[in-house]
Design an enzyme around this catalytic site. Structure first.
Site, short mmCIF file in Angstrom:
data_model
loop_
_atom_site.label_atom_id
_atom_site.label_comp_id
_atom_site.label_asym_id
_atom_site.label_seq_id
_atom_site.Cartn_x
_atom_site.Cartn_y
_atom_site.Cartn_z
N HIS A 37 2.11 14.55 -0.60
CA HIS A 37 2.44 14.46 0.83
C HIS A 37 3.86 14.95 1.09
CE1 HIS A 37 -1.13 12.33 2.09
NE2 HIS A 37 -0.90 11.29 1.33
N TYR B 257 -10.20 11.27 3.20
CA TYR B 257 -10.26 11.12 1.74
C TYR B 257 -11.53 11.74 1.18
CZ TYR B 257 -6.48 7.90 2.78
OH TYR B 257 -5.31 7.35 3.24
N HIS C 39 0.84 -1.19 0.00
CA HIS C 39 0.00 0.00 0.00
C HIS C 39 0.89 1.26 0.00
CE1 HIS C 39 -4.01 1.68 0.60
NE2 HIS C 39 -3.32 2.70 1.05
N HIS D 19 -0.02 11.76 -6.10
CA HIS D 19 -0.68 11.84 -4.80
C HIS D 19 0.34 11.75 -3.66
CE1 HIS D 19 -3.85 11.26 -1.76
NE2 HIS D 19 -2.99 10.42 -1.22
N GLU D 20 1.17 10.73 -3.71
CA GLU D 20 2.16 10.54 -2.64
C GLU D 20 3.18 11.68 -2.63
OE1 GLU D 20 1.61 8.43 -0.37
OE2 GLU D 20 0.05 7.31 -1.41
N GLU E 100 -4.18 14.90 2.08
CA GLU E 100 -4.52 14.03 0.96
C GLU E 100 -4.83 14.81 -0.31
OE1 GLU E 100 -4.02 10.94 1.33
OE2 GLU E 100 -3.82 10.94 3.52
N HIS F 108 -7.38 0.28 5.05
CA HIS F 108 -7.50 1.29 6.09
C HIS F 108 -8.27 0.81 7.32
CE1 HIS F 108 -6.45 3.28 2.42
NE2 HIS F 108 -6.02 4.33 3.11
#
Ligand SMILES: *[C@@H]1O[C@H](CO)[C@@H](O)[C@H](O)[C@H]1NC(C)=O
Ligand SMILES: *[C@@H]1O[C@H](CO)[C@@H](O)[C@H](O)[C@H]1NC(C)=O
Ligand SMILES: *[C@@H]1O[C@H](CO)[C@@H](O)[C@H](O)[C@H]1NC(C)=O
Ligand SMILES: *[C@@H]1O[C@H](CO)[C@@H](O)[C@H](O)[C@H]1NC(C)=O
Ligand SMILES: *[C@@H]1O[C@H](CO)[C@@H](O)[C@H](O)[C@H]1NC(C)=O
Ligand SMILES: *[C@@H]1O[C@H](CO)[C@@H](O)[C@H](O)[C@H]1NC(C)=O
Length: 639
Positions: A379, A516, A345, A375-376, A403, A506
């Site tokens: 962060h 999210y 994940h 997306h990552e 997020e 999750h």
């Protein structure tokens, strides 16, 4: 996922925003001593956090008894030290401090998290979560066609089948088997719920729901979220009706009911959370060449690293930061081939030294990975932007903000204009409305379809933590929400021996999901604001609709985003939101504006085809008793 750290510390920094502390007031003695206490604790705290993050990284990128043992040891020791410091801090009467910044630091400081538990329980809770995750991450199922082949992992094999198979029986098999493997954690989950509520109480919350919602700093937040969902629901109903109509055309009337909920295994995703995989046979304008970014990535020989370089170049074009050398050195961007088991994940890691940031992702060469990479990296960008904040403020303004950062970039990257710009869509493809509508529909399959799912994930857990749902009706309550809000049903009957929430990362990894939902809504508010700043969106100019906006290379928009990110969590999220958008509320209007052309089209199409909007009763049932008990009863009655 971001690493959530339980113990905030303090650094002296010049803050970027104006402090409203009145300079002519005398600083009370306690505040002076509080400041110096925090300063003392800071060095120890930072070091501690680094050790903890490292031990966790070593485990999650190399699952073994040994790395787990080491991680548990480290975190046990750290929990103990954190607790000692926390006990000192909460002695202060911080609620009456005059300096709002100091007060806010202490407010964050007063939440210790799981370390508040007695040591044995702390270790037990951590072990439960680690064990549940390990089961999830290492579960393997057998192939549908070849029952002797039992080495299918979630990533990549099972995901691949859910995405590409169009055989309802195979999809059903994989859907059911994955849940059969993961339901074994039900008893662990019960224990996890008890311990989590205990953690919350020890941190002065009534239950874990209040703890999870703490970061949103609004006692009415759940009601507000319900209203946001109400505003979006009409759009979702149109999308749902259209997709069911198309699935029925494709799979036939026996598989998909005209007015029923959609069978969950047919939506191209293990959890029916993104419907993007049914795109190619549900397209509004199938004669238009489908946007196949995956095909282009493969054709152009993209590697995992090149995908991340592409993502980085978008951030850099906005005058945001490039990744650090350590990022490129230490990240795990592909599933290791040396036999190591890792938690696949995708996640982004902050090592709290201003240099070491890492992503762990089992990158495959496709469009989904391209998006996950953005997306990552969002962060990581946030980590880098707020690195100069005091330690306790190095966090998202609220969990949804963290997020949303990467996803705001993806909204620009996904525009046809941008895909052409970076060569992932043929430049020869002429601009036209049909193609734009296809693209908008594609994004809706991902974002709009996701909203009820993300809402249900936590609605269910809220009711569990509040004990409105007990282990006796865990699973049927889950399906009640899935059915009434999402309009889907399981492919086969379920019962209370099943534990379908555990089929999702999750749930077993103890990560709340509301973030999210919030992220999906606010990213459109952010997108709208950034596009307005960039001069690429104008509600009065039909040439500049929101869905065509691309902020690439627009430093003005990028600087406004950067300014919001640099605040970290130093102020309530409304203040951060206001910096970029001028608004102080979460509101569906950005999302609804973006999808307005699609909503019109769907309404018209559904009306034209006489499609039923909404859903009636499901075909399948959730049986409240476990099947074993039922079978025993049957045996007894047959005697
Ligand atoms: C994985 O962990 C084991 C200890 O269980 C260690 O011996 C090995 O070197 C680690 N592998 C990597 C690549 O870090
Ligand atoms: C699976 O294995 C069994 C026993 O080894 C064998 O009899 C059977 O033919 C195999 N099935 C398939 C589909 O390969
Ligand atoms: C859609 O994609 C699947 C596999 O990804 C492929 O087998 C199928 O032919 C495609 N269908 C259409 C209508 O393009
Ligand atoms: C919890 O609340 C009580 C009463 O408001 C207070 O005395 C106590 O210090 C609080 N504990 C923590 C850990 O904040
Ligand atoms: C880029 O961002 C920095 C702050 O990170 C700022 O000082 C600089 O003025 C920005 N450059 C442009 C061209 O906007
Ligand atoms: C959201 O906010 C905008 C402007 O801030 C306002 O005009 C609009 O009415 C709000 N929309 C919804 C759906 O609440």
């Amino acid at each position: 996922m971001i690493s959530v750290l339980s113990f905030p510390t303090f650094l002296f920094e010049v803050l970027l925003w104006c402090n409203i502390y009145a300079t002519d007031d005398l600083i009370p003695d306690q505040e002076l001593s509080a400041t110096s206490l925090l300063e003392t604790l800071n060095a120890r705290g930072t070091l501690r956090t680094q050790l903890q993050v490292l031990a966790e990284w070593n485990y999650k990128t190399n699952i073994s008894e040994e790395t787990l043992k080491k991680q548990l040891e480290v975190s046990k020791q750290i929990a103990k030290e954190n607790k000692e410091d926390w006990l000192q801090a909460i002695k202060y009467n911080w609620r009456s401090f005059k300096d709002p910044t100091l007060r806010r630091r202490f407010m964050k400081y007063s939440i210790l998290g799981a370390s508040a538990l007695p040591e044995d329980k702390y270790v037990a809770l951590q072990k439960i979560v680690d064990d549940m995750q390990a089961i999830y991450s290492t579960s393997k199922i057998c192939d549908f066609k070849n029952p002797n082949k039992c080495d299918l992992s979630l990533e990549p094999e099972i995901v691949e089948i859910m995405t590409n198979s169009r055989d309802p029986e195979e999809l059903k098999h994989v859907w059911v088997e994955w849940r059969n493997k993961n339901k074994v954690v039900k008893d662990m989950y019960k224990k996890y719920v008890e311990l989590s509520n205990e953690v919350a109480r020890l941190n002065n919350f009534t239950d874990n729901v209040q703890y999870w919602l703490f970061g949103y700093e609004d006692s009415k937040f759940r009601v507000k979220i319900a209203h946001v969902w109400e505003d979006i629901e009409p759009l979702y109903l149109q999308l749902h009706a259209y997709v069911r109509f198309k699935l029925r055309e494709f799979y036939g009337e026996n598989v998909v009911m005209e007015k029923g909920p959609i069978p969950a295994h047919l939506l191209g995703n293990m959890w029916a959370q993104s419907w993007i995989s049914v795109l190619n046979f549900t397209l509004p304008y199938p004669e238009q060449q489908a946007l196949d970014v995956t095909k282009e990535l493969l054709k152009q020989g993209y590697t995992a690293k090149r995908i991340f370089k592409l993502a980085e170049s978008f951030f850099v074009s906005l005058n945001l930061s490039a990744m650090t050398p350590l990022f490129w050195k230490k990240s795990v961007l592909e599933k290791p081939t040396d036999g190591r088991e890792i938690v696949c994940h995708a996640s982004a890691w902050d090592f709290f030294d201003g240099k070491d940031y890492r992503i762990k992702q089992c990158t495959t060469i496709d469009e989904k990975s391209l998006k996950t990479a953005h997306h990552e990296m969002g962060h990581i960008q946030y980590y880098m932007q707020y690195k100069d904040q005091p330690y306790i403020f190095r966090d998202g303004a609220n969990p949804g903000f963290h997020e949303a950062v990467g996803d705001v970039m993806i909204l620009s990257v996904s525009s046809t204009k941008h895909l052409k710009r970076i060569g992932l869509m043929s430049r020869k493809q002429p601009d036209n409305d049909d193609l734009e509508l296809n693209n908008l529909y594609k994004i809706a399959l991902e974002k709009v379809a996701f909203l009820p799912y993300s809402y249900v994930m936590d609605l269910w857990r809220w009711s569990v933590f509040e004990r409105k749902t007990t282990p006796k009706n865990y699973n049927c309550k889950w399906w009640h929400y899935r059915n009434t809000i999402q309009g889907i049903e399981p492919p086969v009957n379920r019962n209370e021996d099943d534990f379908d929430p555990a089929a999702k990362y999750h749930t077993v990894a103890d990560v709340s999901y509301l973030r999210y939902f919030v992220s999906t809504v606010i990213q459109f508010q952010f997108h709208l604001a950034a596009c307005r700043i960039a001069g690429k969106y104008d509600p009065n100019d039909p040439q500049k609709p929101l869905h065509k906006c691309d902020i690439y290379k627009n430093k003005k928009a990028g600087n406004a985003i950067g300014k919001m990110l640099r605040m970290g969590s130093s102020r309530p999220w409304r203040d951060a939101m206001e910096v970029l958008t001028g608004e102080r509320k979460i509101n569906a209007s950005g999302l609804l504006t973006y999808f307005e052309p699609l909503r019109k089209w769907l309404e018209n199409e559904n009306r034209k085809n006489n499609v039923y909007v909404g859903w009636e009763k499901p075909r399948t049932k959730c049986i409240k008793k476990g099947s074993q008990r039922r079978n025993l009863l049957k045996k007894y009655l047959n005697k």
